[in-house]
Design a protein around this motif. Sequence first.
Motif, short mmCIF file in Angstrom:
data_model
loop_
_atom_site.label_atom_id
_atom_site.label_comp_id
_atom_site.label_asym_id
_atom_site.label_seq_id
_atom_site.Cartn_x
_atom_site.Cartn_y
_atom_site.Cartn_z
N ALA A 259 36.73 35.89 51.52
CA ALA A 259 36.57 35.36 52.88
C ALA A 259 35.80 34.04 52.84
N ASN A 260 34.83 33.93 51.94
CA ASN A 260 34.08 32.67 51.80
C ASN A 260 35.01 31.54 51.35
N ILE A 261 35.87 31.83 50.39
CA ILE A 261 36.82 30.83 49.88
C ILE A 261 37.80 30.41 50.98
N ARG A 262 38.26 31.38 51.74
CA ARG A 262 39.18 31.04 52.84
C ARG A 262 38.51 30.13 53.87
N ALA A 263 37.23 30.37 54.13
CA ALA A 263 36.50 29.57 55.11
C ALA A 263 36.11 28.21 54.56
N GLY B 136 28.54 30.87 51.61
CA GLY B 136 28.66 31.99 52.55
C GLY B 136 29.17 31.52 53.90
N ARG B 137 30.22 32.13 54.38
CA ARG B 137 30.85 31.69 55.63
C ARG B 137 29.96 31.91 56.85
N LYS B 138 29.07 32.87 56.78
CA LYS B 138 28.18 33.16 57.91
C LYS B 138 26.81 32.51 57.72
N THR B 139 26.31 32.55 56.49
CA THR B 139 24.95 32.09 56.23
C THR B 139 24.87 30.64 55.77
N GLY B 140 25.95 30.14 55.17
CA GLY B 140 25.92 28.81 54.58
C GLY B 140 25.20 28.77 53.25
N LEU B 141 24.75 29.93 52.76
CA LEU B 141 24.04 30.01 51.49
C LEU B 141 25.01 30.09 50.32
#
Length: 139
Positions: free
Chosen positions: A70-74, A33-38
């Motif tokens: 978005a997670n993959i892009r980050a 997760g790009r925001k949570t890191g989970l």
Amino acid sequence: MLSVHQVIYERSGGAVGHRLLFGLPSLLLRTTGRKTGLRRTHGLIYVQDGDDLLVVASNNGDPAAPGWLANIRACPECEFQIGRTVHTAVATVIGPADRSYARRWELVNARLFGLYEKRQRAMTRRIAIVVLSSATERR
């Protein structure tokens, strides 16, 4: 339907769930997760393209792209599971400007009986394809 399928796939450790309706192969994509890191898990249909796997960010025809894109892009380092085998991978997002997009679009669209093309015609955003290049395998 995919959410129920994903739960079965995960809870069985991959023993059940690799094949969907009509024999379509599916995998479990694990992203950060790009925001949570989970860790986030997503059940997706895939198409083999040589040594790579292709998944499509159609989000079932929703006008917004799926969150996992978005997670993959980050963070392009990810994991995918096919059956009981887990692979680490690097994901590359490609769009219509990429030279290989048209060929790969035909592959994924044909595999899903033209469904992706139908979804694409109904939306304004261009559907991205994600190329998963496997780095390692473990059981």
